[in-house]
Design an enzyme around this catalytic site. Structure first.
Site, PDB file in Angstrom:
ATOM      1  N   LYS B  80       0.917  -1.305   0.222  1.00  0.00           N
ATOM      2  CA  LYS B  80       0.030  -0.114  -0.160  1.00  0.00           C
ATOM      3  C   LYS B  80       0.853   1.184  -0.016  1.00  0.00           C
ATOM      4  O   LYS B  80       1.850   1.316   0.636  1.00  0.00           O
ATOM      5  CB  LYS B  80      -0.946  -0.108   1.350  1.00  0.00           C
ATOM      6  CG  LYS B  80      -1.892   0.951   1.320  1.00  0.00           C
ATOM      7  CD  LYS B  80      -2.895   0.737   2.575  1.00  0.00           C
ATOM      8  CE  LYS B  80      -3.925   1.740   2.775  1.00  0.00           C
ATOM      9  NZ  LYS B  80      -4.583   1.723   3.924  1.00  0.00           N
ATOM     10  N   SER B 155      -9.640   1.429   2.646  1.00  0.00           N
ATOM     11  CA  SER B 155      -8.956   2.126   1.868  1.00  0.00           C
ATOM     12  C   SER B 155      -7.641   1.375   1.132  1.00  0.00           C
ATOM     13  O   SER B 155      -7.219   1.827   0.097  1.00  0.00           O
ATOM     14  CB  SER B 155      -8.174   3.437   2.880  1.00  0.00           C
ATOM     15  OG  SER B 155      -7.255   2.489   3.826  1.00  0.00           O
ATOM     16  N   SER B 179      -9.762  -1.149   7.009  1.00  0.00           N
ATOM     17  CA  SER B 179      -9.247  -0.796   5.636  1.00  0.00           C
ATOM     18  C   SER B 179      -8.739  -2.178   4.819  1.00  0.00           C
ATOM     19  O   SER B 179      -8.161  -1.798   3.774  1.00  0.00           O
ATOM     20  CB  SER B 179      -8.521   0.585   5.678  1.00  0.00           C
ATOM     21  OG  SER B 179      -9.279   1.511   5.693  1.00  0.00           O
TER      22      SER B 179
END
Lengths: 510, 498, 101
Positions: B80, B155, B179
């Protein structure tokens, strides 16, 4: 403006101090492994943590926490077992994260006090009517010599991180006003800093100065900082307000900055007290404001007016685990504490028969005290007061004397082989070398003879020459003795001991 | 011919060790898979070809030298884009950090590299991890590999999409309020939020420091367990004050029987408004499957769970305000040109560097922390956190793990939900786990009967019961037909390994 | 009492986020809606409940030894800054022209 002594007859000054001390003797910063900067090039000692790079996290320096616990124990504080770090937010680029990591309502150490001994010659600023300490209970009694002891309470000492240094370019004298840009050096950012906050228990500028001196001596003894006011590793802000004699409510205070010497601390408070008195006596009001001391113009000027309290959005730092200090940890800190200046002074005074004043001067400086004790161990007890005299009155002019040189000069002075002036001359020669004073003094013919027979002959020769003066002495003019000693010294070409000449002259004239 | 997406992490490492293929071939296959699939998923923000080939070459050289290979040798992974990796930018999908070069490598990333993994690049996300769609990325949205008209969730949407489309074997994500788990559920992959403190946060750009936790996503529970081994290897991270030692072999108990052990369900949660019927059915089916495997199903209650949303939005906003204060354009990040004063430069850099949600969260946090307001909301939320933690303690006294939905719905089309408040409410099943600092995992169980999109169910365990959680996740995986599944329209597209 | 636009403007100034007039209106609406979402917290009786600031159980006293570790080189430290001079990070005037203090 009226004089301070007059103002303090009518008004009580209520003074509190906030003292920031950088823990300069540690190796690394508060929350990262960067070396603590001394005179390094800008941004030489930075890392992701102290630059506040995204993703970096703080880890506290254990020695810093030991240092603050020691500072607390030395100032009679209570060690608060459970405390936390908080974030204090303000947008200013001297804090890389735009918040400072500091402590919240509970600091590592709290609720201490220092007993301030105010000697007679520094006692007169305190009005005689102020006879009770600020805790409302402790009487301030003056000793026969006019000195007094005032207990000064310490609210707390908390741990935080120092800010970066900013250089303001383009304005006058590096001031922020008028500057066109500023340059930021994060070397200092994250340096461990302890902030001590007193209760508003100080009543005179002199007490404030003494408190700061005492605190500095204490922290120096603990070895937690180099405590340089000049270089900013120890910084003091003063809060002062006035109230009419006998009143108990507090007036509006102003906060004084730029007090970077003991003299500035004293003089700025004295100025501010007189200024506030003038404002109040003219029917005006004192504004809550931060004022900057200008030493060259000997006045304080407004930096900013505080209309509302700053809102720092404090909250416990989620990145730092709470503290629950163990007995073992506190005892380890206690065991690491050296003898503190007060105890050392009492010991020096009683062990060696020094005056408390001399003992205090030696005990207050850890390097001096170490030198004193080392040299004293090599001398006979009766010689030690002479050593103290050497260390206080002679040695400070010479930066690089060795312990052996001090021992040697002390012995020479003790047996009157040198005058004080000659000792100064000898020390000037040996300073910074490995030469011994006794050898240098001998080589230069400075050693004073203590051979009574040889000196007696000189005395007899002088008395034979100076019959007028001898008669005057016998008629009661004792002052003439100095002239006769001088004649003896001249006759001996300075090699005789003046004390012995004095003694021999008195014997013969008696 | 097989595609790299058909292999598990263990098969890749074993294949390299056995000389069936080289790490470089695996890396090239993964780069090829990305090249042929990412134009559809748009999961990546950067592909780190050089880093990947260098790491793979190192693995191949180690094998040639006869060294024992580490457990994730040659396994394609990606991170990420809130995780620092030297040699890449770390943008947090924000204009603020568009050109920010990582100055160091995050501990979780380093540990994956230390375990031999091949780093393929950085993955899209909601800006600064604020969101549950990945649509708030400043650069571009990502697409759900099961239906590219739909969001992948967020996310960590790029992480879930890259894994679901078979572009990488394992991805790391971060989970502040769901997330990792929610996009894993929406993309039909396994996503684990480890116990707070199990995985170091050092180098992961902070959102809510007391809630954030990095963790792995994979197509198999076993891959996730291998990643957990790597992430916890070496014990606690001395760079993260809140990290703790939990090093253990997460594979060892993966296939332990769950017979006689207890799974707690919370009936009230299954009756909640807004829970899609197909998700309710899937969750109930998962309970049945665990019961069939011998587990006892017990009913427990988490009475404060409904209010966890309120507590979460206080804590997350306040911590976000504080953590994002550092982005002022002075030391790094977007700097507004031509400003006469510092205040102007800071305010405009932040106004133009941050997207709308980042500004909203910070504004809310700055208000909630202000003096006089702090006690009313922040302090109250931290006390409610105590109540939520107690609820869990009581529930875990009765059950080894809890079973519940992850997301109330399957993936939805881009733009279909635009009201921030509606999106906040969808986090109800995931956030209390972050508030309590427990572990949780999303396991894909089926495709929705109505939507034909993946549905994950969530297992939650008490703090540091991460290995137990994986045992139950594996039991569920065995009972379902989703193990190793790549989204059908991507499976086998490019990425061929000889 | 809901936040006014002026309140929100004050927060924006403090938080260094420049907002246009229209953005201020939107932000005011958003914040008031968000605060309403927090109402359940106000209904709790939380007397005697200790806050949990750190979800880390009994973990306390986490420290490191006072040992120097490698930091960043000057180039690395300044690499991401837009404006540097003389080894330092550079910012424009802190006080605007007429502001002398």
């Amino acid at each position: 403006m009226r004089k301070l002594s007059e103002v303090l007859r009518d008004w009580e000054a209520v003074i509190g101090l906030e003292v920031h001390t950088e823990l300069t003797t540690l190796e690394t910063k508060m929350f990262c492994g960067c070396r603590i900067s001394h005179d390094d090039e800008p941004n030489a000692n930075v890392c992701p943590v102290c630059l506040g790079l995204p993703g970096a996290l703080p880890v506290p320096n254990e020695r810093a926490i030991e240092s603050i616990v020691m500072a607390g124990l030395a100032t009679n504080c209570e060690v608060m077992r459970r405390s936390m770090f908080y974030r204090k937010h303000y947008f200013y680029p001297d804090m890389a994260k735009n918040f400072q990591t500091t402590q919240g309502p509970v600091a590592f150490v709290m609720h201490g006090h220092l007993d301030l001994e105010v000697p007679a010659d520094r006692a007169d600023e305190r009005p005689t009517w102020a006879s009770v300490a600020a805790d409302g209970a402790t009487p301030i009694e003056r000793a026969a010599d006019g000195s007094y002891v005032a207990p000064i309470r310490i609210l707390r000492i908390h741990m935080e991180e120092d800010a970066a240094k900013m250089v303001h370019v383009g304005g006058a004298e590096g001031r922020i006003g008028g500057a066109t840009e500023s340059l930021i050096d994060y070397n200092r950012c994250g340096t461990p800093l302890i902030e001590l906050v007193t209760e508003p228990d100080l009543r005179t500028p002199e007490e404030a100065r003494l408190f700061m001196e005492k605190l500095r001596e204490t922290f120096l003894a603990l070895g937690i900082s180099d405590c340089s006011l000049e270089h900013g590793s120890m910084r003091c802000d003063g809060n002062v307000s006035l109230r009419r004699r006998g009143e108990s409510s507090l007036g509006t205070k102003s906060e004084l900055k730029n007090l970077n010497s003991f003299k500035s601390l004293h003089d700025a408070l004295a100025y501010e007290i007189c200024r506030q008195a003038e404002v109040l006596e003219a029917g005006g009001v004192v504004l809550q404001e931060t004022r900057h001391w200008e030493p060259s113009r000997r006045r304080t000027v407004v930096m900013r007016v505080k209309e509302t309290a700053d809102d720092y959005r404090f909250f416990p730092d989620p990145d730092l685990a709470p503290f629950d200090l163990t007995d073992e940890f506190v005892e380890r800190c206690r065991a690491r504490m050296p003898e503190l200046p007060d105890a050392k002074r009492e010991r020096f005074a009683s062990q060696w028969g020094l005056t408390r004043r001399d003992a205090g001067r030696l005990a207050g400086d850890p390097d001096l005290a170490r030198l004193f004790e080392g040299a004293a161990a090599q001398l006979r007890p009766q010689e030690v007061p002479t050593l103290a005299n050497v260390l206080i009155n002679l040695a400070p002019s010479f930066g690089a004397l060795t312990m052996l040189q001090l021992v040697s000069i002390t012995e020479l002075l003790f047996r009157d082989a040198l005058t004080f002036a000659q000792a100064r001359e000898v020390l000037g020669i040996v300073n910074g070398t490995d030469q011994m004073p006794i050898v240098v003094a001998g080589d230069r013919g400075l050693l004073q003879s203590t051979d009574t027979d040889a000196l007696g002959a000189i005395v007899d020769e002088v008395l034979a020459r100076c019959t007028d003066q001898a008669r005057q002495y016998r008629d009661g003019n004792r002052k003439v003795l100095g002239f006769l000693v001088g004649q003896c010294m001249r006759a001996s070409e300075g090699a005789g001991n003046p004390k012995l000449f004095n003694q021999l002259l008195v014997e013969r004239l008696g | 011919m097989t595609s790299v997406d058909a292999l598990s992490a263990r098969q890749i490492a074993a294949g390299i060790a056995a000389g069936e293929f080289s790490a470089t071939e695996v890396a090239r296959a993964a780069l090829d898979a990305i090249a042929s699939r990412d134009n559809q998923t748009r999961a990546f923000l950067q592909v780190s070809e050089d880093l990947a080939l260098t790491a793979a070459a190192r693995t191949d050289a180690a094998r040639a030298a006869g060294e024992a290979l580490p457990p994730l040798a040659g396994v394609p992974v990606a991170f990420k884009d809130n995780m620092n990796l030297l040699g890449t930018r770390t943008t947090c999908a924000s204009r603020m950090l568009e050109s920010y070069e990582s100055a160091y490598t995050a501990t979780c990333v380093q540990r994956m590299l230390d375990a031999g993994a091949t780093p393929l690049g950085k993955l899209n996300m909601d800006e600064f991890a604020f969101g549950s769609t990945t649509d708030s990325s400043a650069f571009h949205p990502s697409n759900n590999p099961w239906d590219i008209a739909c969001v992948p969730g967020g996310s960590s949407g790029g992480s879930a999409a890259a894994v679901a489309a078979g572009e990488v074997t394992i991805a790391l994500g971060s989970d502040t309020g769901g997330s990792i788990r929610q996009p894993a559920s929406l993309c039909g992959v396994v996503g684990m939020k480890p116990t707070y403190g199990a995985v170091s946060r050092y180098g992961v750009v902070a959102f809510g420091s007391s809630l954030d936790q990095a963790g792995p996503l994979g197509r198999r529970v076993e891959d996730v367990a291998l990643a957990m081994n790597a992430l916890t290897a070496g014990g606690r991270d001395p760079c993260d004050s809140t990290s703790r030692h939990c090093e253990q072999d997460f594979l060892a108990h993966l296939d332990d029987p769950i017979e006689g052990r207890t799974v707690g369900i919370i009936p009230a949660l299954l009756q909640a408004d807004g829970l899609a019927p197909e998700v309710r059915v899937a969750t109930q089916a998962a309970a049945t499957q665990l019961a069939d495997a011998g587990a006892h199903i017990v009913e427990v209650d988490l009475p404060n769970m409904a209010n966890s949303i309120s507590a979460y939005y206080v804590l997350a906003s306040c911590e976000a305000f504080s953590n994002l204060a550092r982005f002022d354009g002075v030391r790094y990040g977007y700097q507004e040109p031509g400003c006469a004063t510092l205040a102007e430069q800071s305010s405009l850099s932040r106004a133009h560097g941050f997207g709308p949600e980042a500004k909203r969260r910070q504004m809310l946090g700055a208000y909630l922390l202000s003096s006089g307001v702090y006690e009313r909301y922040y302090l109250a939320a931290q006390k409610v956190r105590t109540l939520i933690t107690r609820d869990y303690q009581q529930a875990f006294a009765q059950a080894d793990v809890l079973l519940m939905p992850v997301s109330p719905t399957v993936a939805w089309p881009h733009g279909a939900i635009s009201d921030p408040a509606a999106l906040y409410l969808a986090d109800v099943y995931t956030i209390s786990n972050n508030i309590a600092g427990n572990c949780g995992i999303s396991v894909p169980v089926c495709l929705g009967a109505d939507s034909e999109l993946p549905i994950g169910v969530q297992l939650q365990g008490p703090a540091f019961a991460d290995a137990r959680l994986l045992t139950f996740a594996r039991a569920l995986e065995r009972a379902c037909q989703m193990e190793g599944a790549v989204a059908p329209s991507f499976a086998g597209r490019g990425g061929e390994l000889r | 009492m809901p936040l006014t636009k002026q309140d929100v403007a004050g927060i924006a100034e403090y938080a260094r986020i420049a907002l246009s007039d229209a953005e201020l209106d939107e932000m005011t609406d958003y914040m008031n809606d968000a605060i309403e979402l927090l109402d359940p917290l106000l209904e709790y009786d939380l007397d005697g409940v200790e806050p949990t600031f750190h979800p880390i159980g009994e973990l306390v006293n986490v420290t490191r030894d006072d040992v120097v570790t490698a930091g960043l080189s000057l180039d690395e430290a300044l690499a991401n800054a837009s404006n540097v001079r003389d080894r330092a990070f550079r910012v424009p005037a802190i006080l605007s022209g007429g502001d002398e203090s």
